[in-house]
Design a protein around this motif. Sequence first.
Motif, PDB file in Angstrom:
ATOM      1  N   VAL A  19       0.847  -1.191   0.000  1.00  0.00           N
ATOM      2  CA  VAL A  19       0.000   0.000   0.000  1.00  0.00           C
ATOM      3  C   VAL A  19       0.883   1.241   0.000  1.00  0.00           C
ATOM      4  O   VAL A  19       2.037   1.215   0.420  1.00  0.00           O
ATOM      5  CB  VAL A  19      -0.935   0.032   1.230  1.00  0.00           C
ATOM      6  CG1 VAL A  19      -1.991  -1.047   1.135  1.00  0.00           C
ATOM      7  CG2 VAL A  19      -0.143  -0.099   2.524  1.00  0.00           C
ATOM      8  N   ASN A  20       0.313   2.338  -0.490  1.00  0.00           N
ATOM      9  CA  ASN A  20       0.982   3.638  -0.478  1.00  0.00           C
ATOM     10  C   ASN A  20       0.254   4.543   0.507  1.00  0.00           C
ATOM     11  O   ASN A  20      -0.978   4.550   0.547  1.00  0.00           O
ATOM     12  CB  ASN A  20       0.969   4.268  -1.869  1.00  0.00           C
ATOM     13  CG  ASN A  20       1.785   3.474  -2.867  1.00  0.00           C
ATOM     14  OD1 ASN A  20       2.986   3.317  -2.698  1.00  0.00           O
ATOM     15  ND2 ASN A  20       1.134   2.947  -3.891  1.00  0.00           N
ATOM     16  N   GLY A  21       1.005   5.273   1.291  1.00  0.00           N
ATOM     17  CA  GLY A  21       0.399   6.172   2.259  1.00  0.00           C
ATOM     18  C   GLY A  21       1.259   7.396   2.498  1.00  0.00           C
ATOM     19  O   GLY A  21       2.334   7.556   1.903  1.00  0.00           O
ATOM     20  N   ASP A  69      -1.148   7.427   6.987  1.00  0.00           N
ATOM     21  CA  ASP A  69      -2.514   7.640   6.508  1.00  0.00           C
ATOM     22  C   ASP A  69      -2.676   6.931   5.164  1.00  0.00           C
ATOM     23  O   ASP A  69      -1.999   7.253   4.187  1.00  0.00           O
ATOM     24  CB  ASP A  69      -2.776   9.147   6.363  1.00  0.00           C
ATOM     25  CG  ASP A  69      -4.215   9.449   5.949  1.00  0.00           C
ATOM     26  OD1 ASP A  69      -5.018   8.486   5.886  1.00  0.00           O
ATOM     27  OD2 ASP A  69      -4.520  10.624   5.697  1.00  0.00           O
ATOM     28  N   LEU A  70      -3.574   5.929   5.132  1.00  0.00           N
ATOM     29  CA  LEU A  70      -3.822   5.176   3.908  1.00  0.00           C
ATOM     30  C   LEU A  70      -5.031   5.693   3.145  1.00  0.00           C
ATOM     31  O   LEU A  70      -5.509   5.050   2.217  1.00  0.00           O
ATOM     32  CB  LEU A  70      -4.010   3.690   4.233  1.00  0.00           C
ATOM     33  CG  LEU A  70      -2.851   3.005   4.959  1.00  0.00           C
ATOM     34  CD1 LEU A  70      -3.178   1.540   5.205  1.00  0.00           C
ATOM     35  CD2 LEU A  70      -1.554   3.127   4.172  1.00  0.00           C
ATOM     36  N   GLU A 110      -5.813   4.272   9.025  1.00  0.00           N
ATOM     37  CA  GLU A 110      -4.516   4.664   9.547  1.00  0.00           C
ATOM     38  C   GLU A 110      -3.754   3.403   9.932  1.00  0.00           C
ATOM     39  O   GLU A 110      -4.328   2.491  10.551  1.00  0.00           O
ATOM     40  CB  GLU A 110      -4.682   5.569  10.771  1.00  0.00           C
ATOM     41  CG  GLU A 110      -3.405   6.246  11.211  1.00  0.00           C
ATOM     42  CD  GLU A 110      -3.652   7.228  12.358  1.00  0.00           C
ATOM     43  OE1 GLU A 110      -3.662   6.754  13.515  1.00  0.00           O
ATOM     44  OE2 GLU A 110      -3.860   8.416  12.103  1.00  0.00           O
ATOM     45  N   ARG A 119       5.871   3.648   0.973  1.00  0.00           N
ATOM     46  CA  ARG A 119       5.354   2.415   0.364  1.00  0.00           C
ATOM     47  C   ARG A 119       5.696   1.272   1.307  1.00  0.00           C
ATOM     48  O   ARG A 119       6.865   1.132   1.714  1.00  0.00           O
ATOM     49  CB  ARG A 119       6.047   2.224  -0.974  1.00  0.00           C
ATOM     50  CG  ARG A 119       5.309   1.395  -2.000  1.00  0.00           C
ATOM     51  CD  ARG A 119       6.132   1.476  -3.268  1.00  0.00           C
ATOM     52  NE  ARG A 119       5.541   0.805  -4.399  1.00  0.00           N
ATOM     53  CZ  ARG A 119       6.183   0.592  -5.527  1.00  0.00           C
ATOM     54  NH1 ARG A 119       7.431   1.005  -5.657  1.00  0.00           N
ATOM     55  NH2 ARG A 119       5.592  -0.012  -6.530  1.00  0.00           N
ATOM     56  N   LEU A 141       2.288  -2.371   9.158  1.00  0.00           N
ATOM     57  CA  LEU A 141       3.054  -2.290   7.916  1.00  0.00           C
ATOM     58  C   LEU A 141       4.510  -2.669   8.149  1.00  0.00           C
ATOM     59  O   LEU A 141       5.010  -2.613   9.280  1.00  0.00           O
ATOM     60  CB  LEU A 141       2.986  -0.876   7.334  1.00  0.00           C
ATOM     61  CG  LEU A 141       1.601  -0.283   7.079  1.00  0.00           C
ATOM     62  CD1 LEU A 141       1.744   1.122   6.512  1.00  0.00           C
ATOM     63  CD2 LEU A 141       0.791  -1.165   6.146  1.00  0.00           C
TER      64      LEU A 141
END
Length: 507
Positions: free
Chosen positions: A143-145, A158-159, A163, A184, A201
Amino acid sequence: MDTAIARPELLLVADAVAREKSIDRDEVLEAMEQAIQKAGRAKYGHEKDIRATIDRKTGDVRLSRWTEVVETAENEDTQIPLHIALKFKPEISLGEFIIDPLPPIDFGRIAAQTAKQVIVQRVREYERRRQFSEFKDRVGEIVNGVVKRTEYGNLMVDLGRAEALLRRDELIARESFRNGDRVRAFIYDVREEPRGPQIFLSRTHPGFLAKLFAQEVPEIYDGIIEIKAVARDPGSRAKMAVISRDASIDPVGACVGMRGSRVQAVVQELQGEKIDIIPWSPQAATFVVNALAPAEVTKVVMEEETGRVEVVVPDTQLSLAIGRRGQNVRLASQLTRWDIDILTEAEESERRQEEFRRRSGLFVEALDVDDVIAGLLVTEGFTTLEELAYTPIEEIASIEGFDENVGGELIRRAEEFITRRDRELEDKRVALGVTDDVASFEIFSAQTLVALGEKGVKTLDDLADLASDELMEIVGTGLDEETANEIIMQARAHWFPEDGSSEPDAE
């Protein structure tokens, strides 16, 4: 009389909150109903069963008191006896409710504040539940945040619709992020916690590297190339084993890409982490050799029972095979899931000669033969007297320089020595006080029983008091932890009566 009060603005608020928090409109209205119920109980009595409903189309708010019809009332605030309820509603039966409409309440400042707190709390609960249901099936994805804040070195990311937590130990060494930086990462766990669902993550997880390659290499994404194993020393070096399901496609070349373009994209994301891409093989020995690349291997000896493998390399390749601070062999061991011992050719030759001398000496002493005959036996693969004693005479006679007379004599001498040795060990076992109960375990050899006695393990109670690692240390190689635990549990069986009770019956 109609006790409903029209509040169409409640529907507008519910719609706005539902859109903003990405939760269902009905869940927001349920939270509002609970808030109105709480305010109603504050006015009419907390012990009463006060319920509120909001019409989903008009926004009408109705407040009512519910009383359950029972045979004998135990709580007068929420229950009513059947004989009294029949006076109000002749057709009512047990288990039903008498519903009394209540006048609508006028929210004061305190009541409004309480209602707001209830709504906020319930909306937050619904939001957390939605987050968990959305992300629990996304474990294993990248995921990218955006870094939202830093707490004791840990990053809160923050996604967008949730969160997540990126702990400091899940970051690559020497890597730092500031608030507002894009990051990432790999979702390696999503679980419920007292404060709500938590999304964890990682940038050091082996799965992160595998997923990065899946994004860069179409053949991996399409399933033509499969990543079989990954081992990482985050930020420094990694090894990845790949296999192709299409014989016409080179799995290593596809992952490297034209002029290294594909692998370099991954290396850049991992802060310069060097990546060795090796072909996976179903043959364990071949896989181990590939995993130790770039070092050359001349010999591999597998011990499947213990999960160990001895690898022999040229003297000049030793430092390369081990790697800086043991990194290469450690990653190869993690990748193959074998414990790898590395020897040089000189060390292996010296050890082989020492083993040859030791076994030859055993045959010379036990069989009263010269070095030539003992050397021939060792060369033919005999390692113990038991092997020699139980080998057919024809097989021994087929050794060059031997005949049936020599073979028969060697077998006879081996049997005599084993019988004499076992008798001596049995006498020593008895002298040490090792009981027959302990000796009844078939897995224990005569030498093992003597070793147990010398360590003070003489009775079933002594054996039962051991931990598995202590028993393994006494017995030596050939006994795994699972078998050791089984032996100890068998030794403890006499502590418990056969009827399964916790204590033996008193006499």
